[in-house]
Design a protein around this motif. Structure first.
Motif, PDB file in Angstrom:
ATOM      1  N   GLN A  85      14.545  68.865  16.459  1.00  0.00           N
ATOM      2  CA  GLN A  85      14.928  67.683  17.225  1.00  0.00           C
ATOM      3  C   GLN A  85      13.773  66.706  17.455  1.00  0.00           C
ATOM      4  O   GLN A  85      13.680  66.088  18.504  1.00  0.00           O
ATOM      5  N   THR A  86      12.891  66.583  16.474  1.00  0.00           N
ATOM      6  CA  THR A  86      11.791  65.626  16.596  1.00  0.00           C
ATOM      7  C   THR A  86      12.212  64.307  15.973  1.00  0.00           C
ATOM      8  O   THR A  86      12.730  64.271  14.863  1.00  0.00           O
ATOM      9  N   ASP A  87      11.982  63.242  16.697  1.00  0.00           N
ATOM     10  CA  ASP A  87      12.352  61.917  16.235  1.00  0.00           C
ATOM     11  C   ASP A  87      11.452  61.488  15.075  1.00  0.00           C
ATOM     12  O   ASP A  87      10.262  61.821  15.044  1.00  0.00           O
ATOM     13  N   ASP A  88      11.999  60.741  14.112  1.00  0.00           N
ATOM     14  CA  ASP A  88      11.234  60.287  12.958  1.00  0.00           C
ATOM     15  C   ASP A  88      10.056  59.413  13.368  1.00  0.00           C
ATOM     16  O   ASP A  88       8.991  59.456  12.738  1.00  0.00           O
ATOM     17  N   SER A  89      10.221  58.623  14.406  1.00  0.00           N
ATOM     18  CA  SER A  89       9.111  57.766  14.838  1.00  0.00           C
ATOM     19  C   SER A  89       7.940  58.605  15.340  1.00  0.00           C
ATOM     20  O   SER A  89       6.777  58.275  15.086  1.00  0.00           O
ATOM     21  N   GLU A  90       8.217  59.706  16.005  1.00  0.00           N
ATOM     22  CA  GLU A  90       7.149  60.594  16.463  1.00  0.00           C
ATOM     23  C   GLU A  90       6.466  61.280  15.280  1.00  0.00           C
ATOM     24  O   GLU A  90       5.248  61.450  15.272  1.00  0.00           O
ATOM     25  N   LEU A  91       7.247  61.651  14.283  1.00  0.00           N
ATOM     26  CA  LEU A  91       6.660  62.262  13.089  1.00  0.00           C
ATOM     27  C   LEU A  91       5.778  61.272  12.339  1.00  0.00           C
ATOM     28  O   LEU A  91       4.717  61.640  11.826  1.00  0.00           O
ATOM     29  N   LEU A  92       6.212  60.021  12.269  1.00  0.00           N
ATOM     30  CA  LEU A  92       5.401  58.995  11.611  1.00  0.00           C
ATOM     31  C   LEU A  92       4.086  58.763  12.353  1.00  0.00           C
ATOM     32  O   LEU A  92       3.033  58.618  11.731  1.00  0.00           O
ATOM     33  N   LYS A  93       4.145  58.741  13.680  1.00  0.00           N
ATOM     34  CA  LYS A  93       2.924  58.586  14.469  1.00  0.00           C
ATOM     35  C   LYS A  93       1.978  59.756  14.220  1.00  0.00           C
ATOM     36  O   LYS A  93       0.777  59.563  14.055  1.00  0.00           O
ATOM     37  N   GLU A  94       2.524  60.976  14.206  1.00  0.00           N
ATOM     38  CA  GLU A  94       1.701  62.155  13.948  1.00  0.00           C
ATOM     39  C   GLU A  94       1.083  62.104  12.559  1.00  0.00           C
ATOM     40  O   GLU A  94      -0.106  62.401  12.375  1.00  0.00           O
ATOM     41  N   MET A  95       1.876  61.691  11.564  1.00  0.00           N
ATOM     42  CA  MET A  95       1.387  61.616  10.192  1.00  0.00           C
ATOM     43  C   MET A  95       0.258  60.591  10.071  1.00  0.00           C
ATOM     44  O   MET A  95      -0.784  60.880   9.475  1.00  0.00           O
ATOM     45  N   VAL A  96       0.434  59.419  10.634  1.00  0.00           N
ATOM     46  CA  VAL A  96      -0.586  58.377  10.563  1.00  0.00           C
ATOM     47  C   VAL A  96      -1.862  58.839  11.259  1.00  0.00           C
ATOM     48  O   VAL A  96      -2.968  58.669  10.732  1.00  0.00           O
TER      49      VAL A  96
END
Length: 146
Positions: A85-96
């Motif tokens: 249940q992790t939001d894509d925007s949070e995953l993108l922030k983590e990736m960056v």
């Protein structure tokens, strides 16, 4: 992040970054080879090799392979493995964040092994293997040569 997540899906973003950093790895392993051979192995026009040369200065081989591991980790999380249940925007922030701080962060359990026949470069494809150090079972994809 953007207001419309469908305009830039996370899977497309990850695949574009994977392609870019894979080309950086190919470029760095083929230093000293003819420019046309490097360009054909990467699948790009020889005109763009100067851009990859500049990118290779900022991302040495060690960092580029770590970034591939980071991309794989985020890809798995985006598909529900390891982060429910992790939001894509949070995953993108983590990736960056992880990519920008790749020299300071440690990659957990994923290790990228790529096969480059440095002496001959006869193989027209590089084999990427993902190895999970959990339970001793390697996860392989792509190449049947090993």
């Amino acid at each position: 992040m953007g207001k419309n997540p469908k305009s830039n899906p996370i899977v497309m973003t990850i695949s574009s970054l994977y392609n870019f950093f894979s080309n950086i790895i190919i470029y760095q392993t083929m230093i000293g080879q003819p420019q046309n051979a490097v360009a054909s192995e990467m699948g790009v026009n020889p005109f763009f090799l100067k851009d990859f040369a500049e990118a290779a200065r900022f991302y040495p081989l060690k960092h580029a392979t770590r970034i591939i591991s980071i991309l794989r980790e985020i890809d798995l999380k985006s598909k529900g493995l390891g982060a429910n249940q992790t939001d894509d925007s949070e995953l993108l922030k983590e990736m960056v964040y992880k990519i920008l701080n790749v020299d300071k962060t440690k990659v957990k359990v994923w290790f990228v092994v790529f096969r480059a026949a440095i002496s001959a470069f006869r193989s027209q494809s590089f084999c990427f293997f993902w190895e999970k150090k959990q339970k001793g079972f390697p996860l392989k994809s792509g190449c049947n040569k090993w």
